[in-house]
Design a protein around this motif. Structure first.
Motif, mmCIF file in Angstrom:
data_model
loop_
_atom_site.group_PDB
_atom_site.id
_atom_site.type_symbol
_atom_site.label_atom_id
_atom_site.label_comp_id
_atom_site.label_asym_id
_atom_site.label_seq_id
_atom_site.Cartn_x
_atom_site.Cartn_y
_atom_site.Cartn_z
ATOM 1 N N ARG A 67 37.860 66.599 52.677
ATOM 2 C CA ARG A 67 38.731 67.500 53.439
ATOM 3 C C ARG A 67 40.147 66.930 53.553
ATOM 4 O O ARG A 67 41.125 67.642 53.384
ATOM 5 C CB ARG A 67 38.129 67.746 54.825
ATOM 6 C CG ARG A 67 38.951 68.692 55.686
ATOM 7 C CD ARG A 67 38.286 68.913 57.053
ATOM 8 N NE ARG A 67 39.134 69.673 57.920
ATOM 9 C CZ ARG A 67 39.254 70.993 57.928
ATOM 10 N NH1 ARG A 67 38.533 71.717 57.087
ATOM 11 N NH2 ARG A 67 40.074 71.595 58.755
ATOM 12 N N VAL A 72 38.414 68.205 43.111
ATOM 13 C CA VAL A 72 37.199 68.787 43.688
ATOM 14 C C VAL A 72 37.045 70.196 43.130
ATOM 15 O O VAL A 72 37.948 70.729 42.491
ATOM 16 C CB VAL A 72 37.249 68.829 45.241
ATOM 17 C CG1 VAL A 72 37.379 67.430 45.822
ATOM 18 C CG2 VAL A 72 38.369 69.729 45.735
ATOM 19 N N SER A 87 35.092 75.707 45.129
ATOM 20 C CA SER A 87 34.104 76.067 46.154
ATOM 21 C C SER A 87 34.092 75.055 47.303
ATOM 22 O O SER A 87 33.820 75.426 48.446
ATOM 23 C CB SER A 87 32.707 76.214 45.541
ATOM 24 O OG SER A 87 32.275 74.985 44.991
ATOM 25 N N LEU A 88 34.413 73.795 47.014
ATOM 26 C CA LEU A 88 34.480 72.803 48.093
ATOM 27 C C LEU A 88 35.689 73.080 48.996
ATOM 28 O O LEU A 88 35.612 72.907 50.214
ATOM 29 C CB LEU A 88 34.536 71.383 47.535
ATOM 30 C CG LEU A 88 34.397 70.265 48.569
ATOM 31 C CD1 LEU A 88 33.066 70.366 49.319
ATOM 32 C CD2 LEU A 88 34.527 68.898 47.907
ATOM 33 N N HIS A 134 34.571 75.846 51.103
ATOM 34 C CA HIS A 134 33.597 75.330 52.073
ATOM 35 C C HIS A 134 34.315 74.703 53.277
ATOM 36 O O HIS A 134 33.940 74.935 54.428
ATOM 37 C CB HIS A 134 32.683 74.300 51.414
ATOM 38 C CG HIS A 134 31.852 73.523 52.380
ATOM 39 N ND1 HIS A 134 30.747 74.053 53.008
ATOM 40 C CD2 HIS A 134 31.983 72.258 52.856
ATOM 41 C CE1 HIS A 134 30.225 73.153 53.821
ATOM 42 N NE2 HIS A 134 30.948 72.048 53.746
ATOM 43 N N HIS A 135 35.339 73.893 53.021
ATOM 44 C CA HIS A 135 36.033 73.188 54.103
ATOM 45 C C HIS A 135 37.033 74.055 54.863
ATOM 46 O O HIS A 135 37.237 73.838 56.058
ATOM 47 C CB HIS A 135 36.763 71.955 53.563
ATOM 48 C CG HIS A 135 35.864 70.803 53.292
ATOM 49 N ND1 HIS A 135 35.198 70.124 54.287
ATOM 50 C CD2 HIS A 135 35.513 70.194 52.124
ATOM 51 C CE1 HIS A 135 34.479 69.149 53.762
ATOM 52 N NE2 HIS A 135 34.652 69.175 52.447
#
Length: 191
Positions: free
Chosen positions: A9, A39, A42-43, A46-47
């Protein structure tokens, strides 16, 4: 890949800040941020829930840094805040560039920075002796000071070329502040 002591993050937010500062948030895709952070997109989702959430997180980070600066500057008697901000950030160019972009925008974060700067100038005026702080145009005077100081910050690169030195570097900032003090004290005609 990012170092293990930094969370994904944090790395994503750092890279987004760098890219947003350089190109503007509207000109940077979520995929570009993901690639810079090494990254998957999608990450990032997600964050942050998407680009809007990422944009908000970056703005909040810059506001937090500016808030720490404002706290350190409050009551310090500093009349030339751009130099103090550059020293406070100590080379963190992406944060400074992002703050400048926010100031030029109509985003709430930009308005918050402008109003906080104005409040610092009001406090500085209040610290001056006697008549220098009196008058019904106190807020207007602080706004004038705010705009002039922010002009140095926003036009730093142009001024560097014109003056032959960084207007926020120690020597040029002292020259700039000296001229400003003279104009404030004596007007444009001098004594």
């Amino acid at each position: 890949m990012h170092s293990p002591d930094r969370t994904a993050r944090t790395v994503i937010c750092d890279q987004a800040l760098r890219l947003f500062a350089a190109d503007g948030a509207d000109n940077v895709s979520l995929r570009q941020v993901a690639a810079a952070a090494q990254v998957s997109p999608s990450l990032v989702v997600h964050h942050f829930g998407g680009k809007a959430g990422l944009h908000e997180a970056v703005n909040e980070r810059s506001l937090a840094v500016f808030g720490r600066f404002a706290e350190s500057a409050a009551g310090a008697g500093e009349d030339f805040l751009p130099r103090r901000l550059a020293a406070f950030l100590d080379g963190d160019a992406p944060v400074l560039a992002h703050l400048c972009r926010l100031l030029l925008s109509d985003e709430p974060a930009g308005r918050q920075i402008f109003r906080r700067w104005h409040a610092l100038k009001l406090a500085w005026l209040d610290s001056l002796p006697g008549a220098a702080r009196a008058g019904e145009d106190r807020s207007l005077c602080a706004a004038w000071l705010t705009v002039n100081e922010l002009g140095v910050l926003l036009q730093r690169h142009q001024l560097r070329g014109l003056l032959g030195g960084d207007p926020l570097g120690p020597e040029e900032a002292a020259r700039w502040a000296g001229v400003g003090t003279g104009v404030y004290r004596d007007g444009l005609g001098g004594r």
